[in-house]
Design a protein around this motif. Sequence first.
Motif, short mmCIF file in Angstrom:
data_model
loop_
_atom_site.label_atom_id
_atom_site.label_comp_id
_atom_site.label_asym_id
_atom_site.label_seq_id
_atom_site.Cartn_x
_atom_site.Cartn_y
_atom_site.Cartn_z
N GLU A 1 0.79 -1.22 0.00
CA GLU A 1 0.00 0.00 0.00
C GLU A 1 0.83 1.28 0.00
O GLU A 1 0.28 2.38 -0.13
N SER A 2 2.15 1.15 0.12
CA SER A 2 2.99 2.35 0.06
C SER A 2 2.99 2.97 -1.33
O SER A 2 3.30 4.15 -1.48
N PHE A 3 2.64 2.20 -2.36
CA PHE A 3 2.65 2.74 -3.72
C PHE A 3 1.45 3.64 -3.99
O PHE A 3 1.53 4.60 -4.73
N PHE A 4 0.31 3.30 -3.43
CA PHE A 4 -0.95 4.03 -3.59
C PHE A 4 -1.47 3.98 -5.02
O PHE A 4 -2.60 3.59 -5.26
N TYR B 1 3.08 10.47 -8.89
CA TYR B 1 3.15 9.06 -8.54
C TYR B 1 4.04 8.25 -9.48
O TYR B 1 4.70 7.30 -9.07
N HIS B 2 4.08 8.62 -10.76
CA HIS B 2 4.98 7.92 -11.67
C HIS B 2 6.44 8.17 -11.27
O HIS B 2 7.26 7.25 -11.27
N THR B 3 6.77 9.41 -10.95
CA THR B 3 8.14 9.75 -10.56
C THR B 3 8.49 9.10 -9.23
O THR B 3 9.54 8.45 -9.09
N ARG B 4 7.63 9.27 -8.25
CA ARG B 4 7.87 8.74 -6.92
C ARG B 4 8.01 7.23 -6.92
O ARG B 4 8.94 6.65 -6.34
N ASN B 5 7.09 6.56 -7.61
CA ASN B 5 7.01 5.11 -7.50
C ASN B 5 7.98 4.37 -8.39
O ASN B 5 8.33 3.23 -8.12
N ARG B 6 8.41 5.00 -9.47
CA ARG B 6 9.46 4.36 -10.26
C ARG B 6 10.74 4.27 -9.43
O ARG B 6 11.39 3.23 -9.40
N LEU B 7 11.07 5.34 -8.75
CA LEU B 7 12.24 5.34 -7.88
C LEU B 7 12.04 4.41 -6.70
O LEU B 7 12.94 3.63 -6.33
N TRP B 8 10.86 4.43 -6.11
CA TRP B 8 10.55 3.58 -4.96
C TRP B 8 10.59 2.10 -5.34
O TRP B 8 11.13 1.27 -4.61
N PHE B 9 10.03 1.78 -6.49
CA PHE B 9 10.04 0.40 -6.97
C PHE B 9 11.47 -0.12 -7.14
O PHE B 9 11.80 -1.23 -6.72
N VAL C 1 13.50 1.80 2.82
CA VAL C 1 12.91 0.61 2.20
C VAL C 1 12.64 -0.43 3.27
O VAL C 1 13.54 -1.10 3.76
N LYS C 2 11.38 -0.54 3.63
CA LYS C 2 10.94 -1.56 4.58
C LYS C 2 9.45 -1.77 4.37
O LYS C 2 8.75 -0.84 3.91
N PRO C 3 8.93 -2.96 4.70
CA PRO C 3 7.50 -3.20 4.50
C PRO C 3 6.68 -2.24 5.34
O PRO C 3 6.90 -2.12 6.54
N PRO C 4 5.74 -1.51 4.73
CA PRO C 4 4.92 -0.56 5.50
C PRO C 4 3.90 -1.28 6.36
O PRO C 4 3.45 -2.38 6.05
#
Length: 316
Positions: free
Chosen positions: A193-196, A241-249, A302-305
Amino acid sequence: MAKVSPINDLPLISLITVNYNQAQVTCDLLESIRGLTYPHFEVIVVDNGSREDPTERILQGNYPNVSVIVSAENLGFSGGNNLGIRHARGDYYFLLNNDTIVTPDLLEQLLEPFRLDPTVGVSCPKIRFYDRPNTIQYAGYHPLSAYTGRTWAIGLMETDQGQYEQPGPTWFAHGAAMLVSRAVLKRAGYLDESFFLYYEELDWSMRIRQAGFRIYYQPKALIYHRESMSVGKENPMRVYYHTRNRLWFMRRNVSGLPLLVFYLYYLGLAVPKALVYYTVRGQRSYLNAVKAALIWNLKHSVKPPLSTASPVTIAV
């Protein structure tokens, strides 16, 4: 003469779809569900904190086997689907975008790979665009580049001339439509759910494959997709969200030298290019979206939310 299995002998499929301020779009999907020929399914509509509760409108439509779960807040794509899964009774969970239209034998075709191969954990249909019904959106996925964080759907924007009729394993599921076995949830867990919004199905696909399951492309199953009806084609939220989550992924799924190369590429080339583009066009809100996406990643390790329960009401 072949015997027909009683309904209760067939796997129960829980069809889960998320609504956000799109009651009519969701009802269009539910109307198409009337034509499904598979007899043993339930439909769970999760309303993701819409301005108006769609429960009465949906239930008045007398759609088959439908229940509505109303969340008090917008939980995003991951959270909304997870909420639906937690209320589902099925042997399989069919996560389906509300802006899709199904075809009659969809569920039978999606179940077939599970029957033929016990390692299959997810089955995805061929996806065509609703407004261009002969144009492919998804016929499986190419592998991810560990250096750029990019992948793309096989067949994207091609006219469907039967060139992708071979079923088989693929790298990633498509978030618009994926049939997932209950066993996947036990071994790979829920959507993160951290990706939203955006990249959540790619992250989940990585964990599903790491848990020993295959993701299967089934071309005999078909849906039509009205792409980006919830968010729109291009706006600051989509950019964020595309910018944030590409890096987060990439931070969650890649390490070592490939991750370092990705940082150099993404932060040294891709992001500056986007900033120049938005500056030239005078799109300050887009510039702020990119900035906020980068700051978010700086603040999150980076850890499970931890998931938090949200108040819900259920109508059946």
